[in-house]
Scaffold this active site. Structure first.
Site, mmCIF file in Angstrom:
data_model
loop_
_atom_site.group_PDB
_atom_site.id
_atom_site.type_symbol
_atom_site.label_atom_id
_atom_site.label_comp_id
_atom_site.label_asym_id
_atom_site.label_seq_id
_atom_site.Cartn_x
_atom_site.Cartn_y
_atom_site.Cartn_z
ATOM 1 N N ASP A 11 11.897 2.316 84.523
ATOM 2 C CA ASP A 11 12.407 1.911 85.834
ATOM 3 C C ASP A 11 11.256 1.814 86.842
ATOM 4 O OD1 ASP A 11 14.886 2.115 84.649
ATOM 5 O OD2 ASP A 11 15.515 3.902 85.761
ATOM 6 N N ALA A 40 19.158 6.049 77.216
ATOM 7 C CA ALA A 40 18.186 7.155 77.269
ATOM 8 C C ALA A 40 18.590 8.175 78.333
ATOM 9 C CB ALA A 40 16.798 6.602 77.548
ATOM 10 N N GLY A 227 34.851 12.736 93.351
ATOM 11 C CA GLY A 227 34.983 13.444 92.082
ATOM 12 C C GLY A 227 35.382 12.521 90.947
ATOM 13 N N THR A 251 20.765 6.797 91.574
ATOM 14 C CA THR A 251 20.453 6.148 90.286
ATOM 15 C C THR A 251 20.610 7.154 89.144
ATOM 16 O OG1 THR A 251 18.794 4.827 91.432
ATOM 17 C CG2 THR A 251 18.729 4.800 89.024
ATOM 18 N N GLY A 254 25.911 8.306 87.306
ATOM 19 C CA GLY A 254 26.966 8.025 86.323
ATOM 20 C C GLY A 254 26.523 8.413 84.914
ATOM 21 N N ASP A 255 25.253 8.135 84.605
ATOM 22 C CA ASP A 255 24.731 8.488 83.272
ATOM 23 C C ASP A 255 24.712 9.999 83.082
ATOM 24 O OD1 ASP A 255 24.272 5.785 82.862
ATOM 25 O OD2 ASP A 255 22.222 5.908 83.599
ATOM 26 N N GLY A 290 14.759 9.092 91.048
ATOM 27 C CA GLY A 290 14.611 8.728 89.629
ATOM 28 C C GLY A 290 15.878 9.074 88.875
#
Ligand code: RIB
Length: 305
Positions: A11, A40, A227, A251, A254-255, A290
């Protein structure tokens, strides 16, 4: 074992006063390089919950310096990288602008991710203990194939429908729902998936209820500061609040939810706990810039203390 089949990116991130619209240019003082890619990121988030030796990453990077660094980063995070294969295309790269509220806009140059193949996955990987984690940054047909192989071995399929492709057809969503046990979407993705199968639900809760019913699965919606909720196939709904924070960079939030949630499902904790852990991990991530830097270790999760 938690098996993440998905993307690896580097990124390139610029902090901007405002995210530029079409035809606009903004100046940023500099940029930072971070590790990314939804696959990843989710592998690292899961490994920080599950500990070393429980997570394997399968995907492709280029034969370049970015690929070397992406692999080494996963290894340093306790993720098994034997199934990360070198491709002839360059390593995937994401161009990210982050504004002063921590919101972002992302363009992904897929590169090697586009050659990710389910044929790289040996049959011995699949069994009842396999929790397969998927996203939408590698070829859809390959992800479906990995999911089918997991389902036929009585494993668990967790599919994060992000990012929603430009052309998401009814057939794609129908195929995805048929092989998935836990579908994870944000508010917009929930409505987009429902629309693709011809529905027009009034809100994301109704969309999740329909998707869960059609797919005979659990649909989880992540809703940022509101939430998360999980709707089971029979319509039973659970909710978990998000800790109150002031985000620096959303960023990878969600991952982080997906990886932490997958680790909890693999541990077979109650769904309510998995939801809560996902929300706590995602909120904590937003406190650092990050995608991966702020992902918490297990000891930092209040619900697991
Ligand atoms: O979800 C965030 C990720 O999306 C970034 O790390 C970027 O690489 C893109 O894949």
């Amino acid at each position: 074992m938690i098996l993440v089949f998905g993307s690896l990116n580097i990124d390139l991130v610029a902090q901007v006063p405002v995210i530029p619209g079409p035809g606009r240019t903004v100046l940023a003082p500099s940029y930072q390089t971070h590790f990314g890619g939804k696959g990843a990121n989710q592998a690292v988030a899961a490994a920080r919950m599950a500990g070393p030796g429980h997570v394997r990453m399968a995907g492709r990077v280029g034969s370049d310096g970015f690929g070397d660094r992406a692999i080494e980063n996963l290894r340093a995070n306790g993720v098994d990288v034997d199934l990360v294969i070198r491709a002839s295309e360059p390593t995937g790269c994401a161009f990210i602008t982050v504004d002063q509220a921590g919101e972002n806009a992302i363009t992904v140059a897929s590169g090697a991710n586009n050659s990710t193949s389910a044929s790289d996955l040996p049959a011995a990987l699949f069994g009842p203990d396999t929790a397969l984690v998927l996203q939408m940054e590698v070829p859809f047909a390959q992800a479906v194939e990995a999911a089918r192989r997991t389902a036929s071995a009585s494993g668990t399929v967790i599919w994060n429908l992000a990012p929603v492709p430009e052309k998401m057809t009814r057939e794609m969503v129908t195929e995805l729902l048929a092989v998935t046990d836990h579908l994870i979407v944000n508010e917009h993705e929930a409505l987009d998936a429902a629309a693709a199968v011809g529905l027009a639900p009034p809100d994301y809760t109704a969309a999740a209820t329909e998707l869960a019913r059609i797919g005979d699965l659990t649909c989880i919606v992540t809703a940022g500061a509101q939430g998360a909720l999980a709707v089971a196939a029979d319509g039973t709904c659970r909710r978990a609040p998000a800790p109150r924070i002031t985000p620096v960079d959303t960023t990878g939030a969600g991952d982080t939810f997906v990886g932490a949630f997958a680790a909890m499902i693999h541990e077979k904790v109650p769904l309510q706990t998995a939801l809560q852990v996902g929300c706590e991990a995602a909120a904590r991530k937003c406190l650092e810039p990050g995608a991966q830097a702020g992902m918490p270790m297990r000891a930092k999760i209040p619900s697991l203390a």
